[in-house]
Scaffold this active site. Structure first.
Site, PDB file in Angstrom:
ATOM      1  N   TYR A   1       1.948  -9.656  16.603  1.00 50.34           N
ATOM      2  CA  TYR A   1       1.764  -8.545  15.657  1.00 50.34           C
ATOM      3  C   TYR A   1       2.732  -8.676  14.490  1.00 50.34           C
ATOM      4  CZ  TYR A   1       2.398  -3.975  13.553  1.00 50.34           C
ATOM      5  OH  TYR A   1       2.543  -2.959  12.633  1.00 50.34           O
TER       6      TYR A   1
ATOM      7  N   LYS B   1      -2.147  -2.826  16.159  1.00 48.65           N
ATOM      8  CA  LYS B   1      -0.726  -2.582  15.945  1.00 48.65           C
ATOM      9  C   LYS B   1       0.149  -2.511  17.192  1.00 48.65           C
ATOM     10  CE  LYS B   1      -1.485   2.453  15.745  1.00 48.65           C
ATOM     11  NZ  LYS B   1      -0.760   2.776  16.975  1.00 48.65           N
TER      12      LYS B   1
ATOM     13  N   ASP C   1     -13.512   3.190   8.279  1.00 47.63           N
ATOM     14  CA  ASP C   1     -12.895   3.083   9.609  1.00 47.63           C
ATOM     15  C   ASP C   1     -13.984   2.762  10.629  1.00 47.63           C
ATOM     16  OD1 ASP C   1     -11.410   3.745  12.113  1.00 47.63           O
ATOM     17  OD2 ASP C   1      -9.925   4.501  10.686  1.00 47.63           O
TER      18      ASP C   1
ATOM     19  N   LYS D   1       2.077  -9.427  10.252  1.00 49.90           N
ATOM     20  CA  LYS D   1       2.599  -8.654   9.121  1.00 49.90           C
ATOM     21  C   LYS D   1       3.391  -9.543   8.162  1.00 49.90           C
ATOM     22  CE  LYS D   1       0.780  -4.705   9.966  1.00 49.90           C
ATOM     23  NZ  LYS D   1      -0.260  -4.167   9.068  1.00 49.90           N
TER      24      LYS D   1
ATOM     25  N   ASP E   1     -16.881  -1.705   9.974  1.00 50.48           N
ATOM     26  CA  ASP E   1     -15.856  -2.695  10.291  1.00 50.48           C
ATOM     27  C   ASP E   1     -15.449  -3.383   8.984  1.00 50.48           C
ATOM     28  OD1 ASP E   1     -14.535  -5.141  10.994  1.00 50.48           O
ATOM     29  OD2 ASP E   1     -15.450  -5.047  12.973  1.00 50.48           O
TER      30      ASP E   1
ATOM     31  N   ARG F   1      15.471   2.752  18.047  1.00 48.54           N
ATOM     32  CA  ARG F   1      14.507   2.663  16.962  1.00 48.54           C
ATOM     33  C   ARG F   1      14.749   3.781  15.950  1.00 48.54           C
ATOM     34  NH1 ARG F   1      14.072  -1.437  19.211  1.00 48.54           N
ATOM     35  NH2 ARG F   1      12.207  -2.477  20.054  1.00 48.54           N
TER      36      ARG F   1
ATOM     37  N   SER G   1       5.475  -3.484   8.364  1.00 52.10           N
ATOM     38  CA  SER G   1       6.233  -3.036   9.526  1.00 52.10           C
ATOM     39  C   SER G   1       7.620  -3.644   9.531  1.00 52.10           C
ATOM     40  CB  SER G   1       5.480  -3.449  10.800  1.00 52.10           C
ATOM     41  OG  SER G   1       6.298  -3.355  11.932  1.00 52.10           O
TER      42      SER G   1
ATOM     43  N   ASN H   1      -8.155  -9.686  13.080  1.00 49.34           N
ATOM     44  CA  ASN H   1      -8.229  -8.397  12.384  1.00 49.34           C
ATOM     45  C   ASN H   1      -7.149  -8.256  11.320  1.00 49.34           C
ATOM     46  OD1 ASN H   1      -9.299  -5.830  11.869  1.00 49.34           O
ATOM     47  ND2 ASN H   1      -7.903  -4.848  13.277  1.00 49.34           N
TER      48      ASN H   1
END
Length: 333
Positions: free
Chosen positions: A149, A84, A31, A153, A58, A231, A124, A99
């Site tokens: 984003y 995210k 991390d 994914k 990284d 959600r 996701s 990333n």
């Protein structure tokens, strides 16, 4: 068995590290702490009573990644490391492509050199875009992503599916998360947004404790019963448990699972529930819609229940209670 956790000190990664240890695995955390703090590692050790193997690196540093894999020899990877925030991805898409896509490709290139048999990918529900119907199942159409984003994914899933289809002795499981919330019941682990939160629950808790001003509810004119977005909110420990089961029960062909409770709650319903559970009031105001948000999505979770024998144990009320305990305990770290 050692399992490499990329982004393992983050919100979902840290809880998954705990559940892996509880099930006899040995997590190896990488991390760079862009979305976490180093004290989380110590708290994982307090919760589990085990020493954590960790590297502050990284994921884009391929030389270091090779060194770590050669030294630790993990047999599996759970890939959490990604940016995210939906709204941030709209404002800064290149950050997300670098990333979430480029670093994923680098990781795949490296694991191709080693004997890594298991891969679990943090995906996701945003891959579904704006669905025609809810709940969405794994067979639902993949619509154009509503944000950069979500697109990262979609691309990430396709990269991994294409790679693993030719790897007869390796297994891929893709977990499509809905909305992870809550915190560890010990109040030692939880969501730790850096700067202003982009997710609903940490903004509620920070507003309630006085760190923030009134919460802004982004849009009250959606085509939902109370006009606010709906959600599927899943407790982070339930989500972490799904990762452990995915590792234990990986099979060919490679599998994709929705991970959600199978019910949707509106923003206003969550707010009212938080106030009731924790006996307090939250100041909020309505604001304009936010770029990248869709009106409604929640999961059909029948497949993961059937194939992995997984089911959520925590209610929305549990999630909101644990989130508030975590917020109150943060001043101790």
């Amino acid at each position: 068995m050692k399992i490499l956790l990329t982004g393992g000190a983050g919100f979902i990664g840290s809880h998954t590290a705990v559940e892996l240890i509880n099930n006899g695995y040995e997590p190896v955390i990488i991390d760079d702490f862009r979305n976490s703090k180093s004290f989380i590692l110590k708290n994982i050790e307090i919760v589990t009573g085990k020493k954590i193997i960790s590297y502050a690196e990284d994921l884009g540093n391929t030389a270091k990644l090779r060194e770590i894999i050669e030294k630790e020899k993990p047999l599996g990877v759970i890939h959490f490391a990604a940016d995210k925030a939906v709204n941030e991805s709209v404002l800064n898409p290149i950050k997300y492509y670098k990333n979430n896509v480029v670093n994923l490709i680098k990781l795949v290139e490296i694991i191709d050199e080693y004997n890594i048999k298991s891969f679990v990918f943090s995906s996701s529900c945003t891959v579904y875009g704006t669905p025609d119907h809810t709940p969405v199942s794994e067979e639902s159409d993949i619509k154009p992503a509503f944000s950069p984003y979500g697109f990262t994914k979609q691309v990430g899933e396709q990269i991994l599916v294409d790679y693993f289809k030719n790897k007869n002795k390796a297994c891929l499981t893709i977990l499509r998360y809905f909305n992870p919330i809550g915190a560890h019941p010990s109040a030692l682990l939880g969501e730790l947004p850096i700067g202003v939160p982009s997710n609903l629950i940490p903004f509620i808790t920070q507003s309630a404790i006085g760190k923030r001003g009134p919460l802004t509810v982004h849009g009250n004119d959606y085509s939902t019963p109370d006009g606010t977005c709906i959600r599927d909110y899943i407790h982070v420990v339930d989500l972490a448990t799904a990762h452990v089961l995915a590792l234990k029960k990986q099979t060919k062909p490679n599998r994709i699972y929705n991970v959600g409770v199978g019910k949707g709650f509106s923003v206003l319903e969550v707010l009212k529930s938080f106030e009731k559970v924790n006996s307090l009031k939250v100041n909020f105001q309505f604001g304009p819609r936010r770029s990248g948000d869709i009106p409604e999505i929640y999961a059909n979770n029948n497949l993961i229940k059937k194939e992995l024998a997984w089911s959520p144990k925590y209610s929305l009320e549990n999630c909101l209670e644990h989130s508030w305990f975590w917020e109150q305990n943060l001043e101790n770290f």
